[in-house]
Design an enzyme around this catalytic site. Structure first.
Site, PDB file in Angstrom:
ATOM      1  CD  GLU A 204      -2.792   1.325   2.426  1.00  0.00           C
ATOM      2  OE1 GLU A 204      -2.725   0.463   3.315  1.00  0.00           O
ATOM      3  OE2 GLU A 204      -3.591   2.261   2.455  1.00  0.00           O
ATOM      4  CE  LYS A 246      -5.869  -0.297   1.698  1.00  0.00           C
ATOM      5  NZ  LYS A 246      -6.539  -0.911   2.836  1.00  0.00           N
TER       6      LYS A 246
END
Ligand code: 13P
Length: 365
Positions: A204, A246
Site C-alpha cells: 500500500e 493497494k
C-alpha cells in the site's frame, strides 16, 4: 501462469485454479499465494480494512461518544465479521494486532470467525508512519525489525495475508526522492519477508489526498511512487503473482477547486495503473482515502466499467465500508441486526461496484 478470474462461481473458480496451478515443485508455494490473492479478490469480493490502530479507533469512537475499551472495539468489529455479506462480498479482512488475538462471543478466535464465512484473515504488520529524518514534513513507515518473527506468530494465529502502508504527501517539492526511495525499499523488504512466511503481501503506497494539487499532479506523483515500488520489489525478488497492490485513486487534492467527474477519475486511474503496474500482479484493491462512501463506490464502479487491463479492480476500504455502520451502531451498541443491515448494504454496493454493476438507484433501494 497468472490467473485472471473474474466473477466465476466458486466451483468454476476452484477448477480453474487447479487447472492452472503449476506443478513443478519450486513453484508450488507461489501458486498457493496467487491462489490466496485470487480468493480474496475474485467474484466481486474485496477487502474490509478493519485494522485501525487503537489510537485511530479511539478517535473514531470518541467522535461517536462510545468509550474506546477493548470490549467495545471487539463488539463493533465482531458485529461486522458475523454479517451475512461477509460470505458474498468480503474476501479478506485486515485485522489489527489487538483483534487477531481476541476471541468472539462464540469462543471462536476472531480469525476462526472470519474463516467460517470463507473469508481470508489478514493482518496489518507495519508499526506506523514516523517522521522521516532529514525531511521532517514526510513520513517513513516502520516495523521491519523483528518482522520475520512476528509474521510467523501471525501465520500461526491464522493470517494468510498482510498489509504495510507507506504514506506520501503531495506539494511542489514532495514526495521527495528520499521518501519515494525509502518507502519503496521498506515495502519491498516487507513483501519479501511476508512471502517467505507463506502469506500474500498487500502493498500500500498511499499518496494522500491533502492539498490543492490537480488530478494531473496526483497522476504524475502516484505513477512515480508506484514505479519505484516495483523496481524495489523486483530487486528483492518478490513474486508479483502472489501480491496485491493497494493504491489511491487518482483524484484532485481535497482543497483543490478543480473538481473532476467520476469518468475522469476512472480514466486517469486506469491510465496510471496500466502504465506502471506489471502484468503479473493479479489484483488491485483501492483504499478509500477520505472519499465519502458513495464517492468511493461510484469511482470504483466507473473504473470497472472501463477496465480494459488484466487486473481485477476491487476495494480494500476502511472508512468507505464502515462509516455508516459505525454511525448506526453508536445510537445503540447492542443493536446488532441494524448495524449488520447497514454494513451489508454498504458491502453489497461495493461488491456491485467491483463488477461495474452499481448504480445510484441501487444505493437508495
Ligand atoms: P480508508 O479506506 O479509510 O482510506 O482505509 C484504508 C486503509 O486501510 C488505509 O491503510
Amino acid at each position: 501462469m497468472v490467473l485472471k478470474v473474474n466473477y466465476l462461481n466458486e466451483k468454476k473458480y476452484c477448477d480453474q485454479i487447479k487447472k492452472n496451478i503449476k506443478t513443478t515443485k519450486g513453484n508450488n508455494d507461489m501458486s498457493e499465494l496467487n491462489n490466496i490473492a485470487l480468493k480474496i479478490l475474485s467474484n466481486g469480493k474485496g477487502i474490509l480494512a478493519a485494522d485501525e490502530s487503537t489510537g485511530t479507533m479511539t478517535k473514531r469512537l470518541d467522535a461517536i461518544s462510545v468509550p474506546s475499551t477493548p470490549e467495545n472495539r471487539l463488539l463493533f468489529r465482531e458485529t461486522l465479521f458475523s454479517s451475512e455479506s461477509m460470505k458474498t462480498c468480503i474476501g479478506g479482512v485486515i485485522l489489527y494486532d489487538e483483534t487477531i488475538k481476541q476471541n468472539a462471543n462464540s469462543k471462536k478466535s476472531i480469525p476462526e470467525l472470519i474463516s467460517a464465512s470463507g473469508t481470508v484473515p489478514g493482518i496489518k504488520v507495519d508499526t506506523g508512519a514516523k517522521v522521516l529524518a532529514n525531511s521532517s514534513d514526510e513520513k517513513i513507515t516502520e516495523g521491519l525489525d523483528g518482522l520475520r518473527e512476528r509474521l510467523k506468530e501471525y501465520y500461526k494465529l491464522g493470517a494468510r495475508f498482510t498489509k504495510w502502508r507507506g504514506v506520501y504527501v503531495i506539494s511542489d517539492k514532495y514526495p521527495s526522492k528520499l521518501s519515494i526511495v525509502s518507502n519503496a525499499h521498506s515495502l519491498a523488504r516487507y513483501a519479501a519477508l511476508v512471502q517467505e512466511c507463506g502469506m500474500v503481501p498487500v502493498i500500500e503506497p498511499e499518496v494522500l489526498m491533502d492539498g490543492n494539487h490537480s488530478a494531473e499532479v496526483c497522476l504524475e506523483k502516484t505513477s512515480t511512487v508506484i514505479k519505484k515500488c516495483y523496481e524495489e520489489l523486483t530487486l528483492n525478488k518478490v513474486d508479483l503473482t502472489g501480491t496485491i497492490l493497494k493504491p489511491n485513486m487518482i483524484l484532485p487534492g481535497s482543497n483543490s477547486d478543480k473538481k473532476i467527474t467520476g469518468e475522469e477519475v476512472a480514466k486517469l486511474t486506469l491510465k496510471c495503473l496500466k502504465e506502471v503496474v506489471p502484468k503479473e500482479v493479479p489484483g488491485i484493491a483501492f483504499l478509500s482515502g477520505g472519499q465519502t462512501e458513495v464517492q468511493a463506490t461510484e469511482n470504483l464502479n466507473l473504473i470497472n466499467k472501463h477496465n480494459d487491463s488484466n487486473f481485477i479492480m476491487s476495494y480494500s476500504f476502511g472508512r468507505a465500508l464502515q462509516q455508516s455502520a459505525l454511525k448506526f451502531w453508536s445510537k445503540d451498541i447492542n443493536n446488532i441486526k441494524g448495524t449488520q443491515d447497514t454494513f451489508n448494504h454498504r458491502a453489497n454496493m461495493c461488491s456491485l461496484a467491483a463488477q461495474g454493476k452499481w448504480s445510484k438507484e441501487l444505493e437508495t433501494k
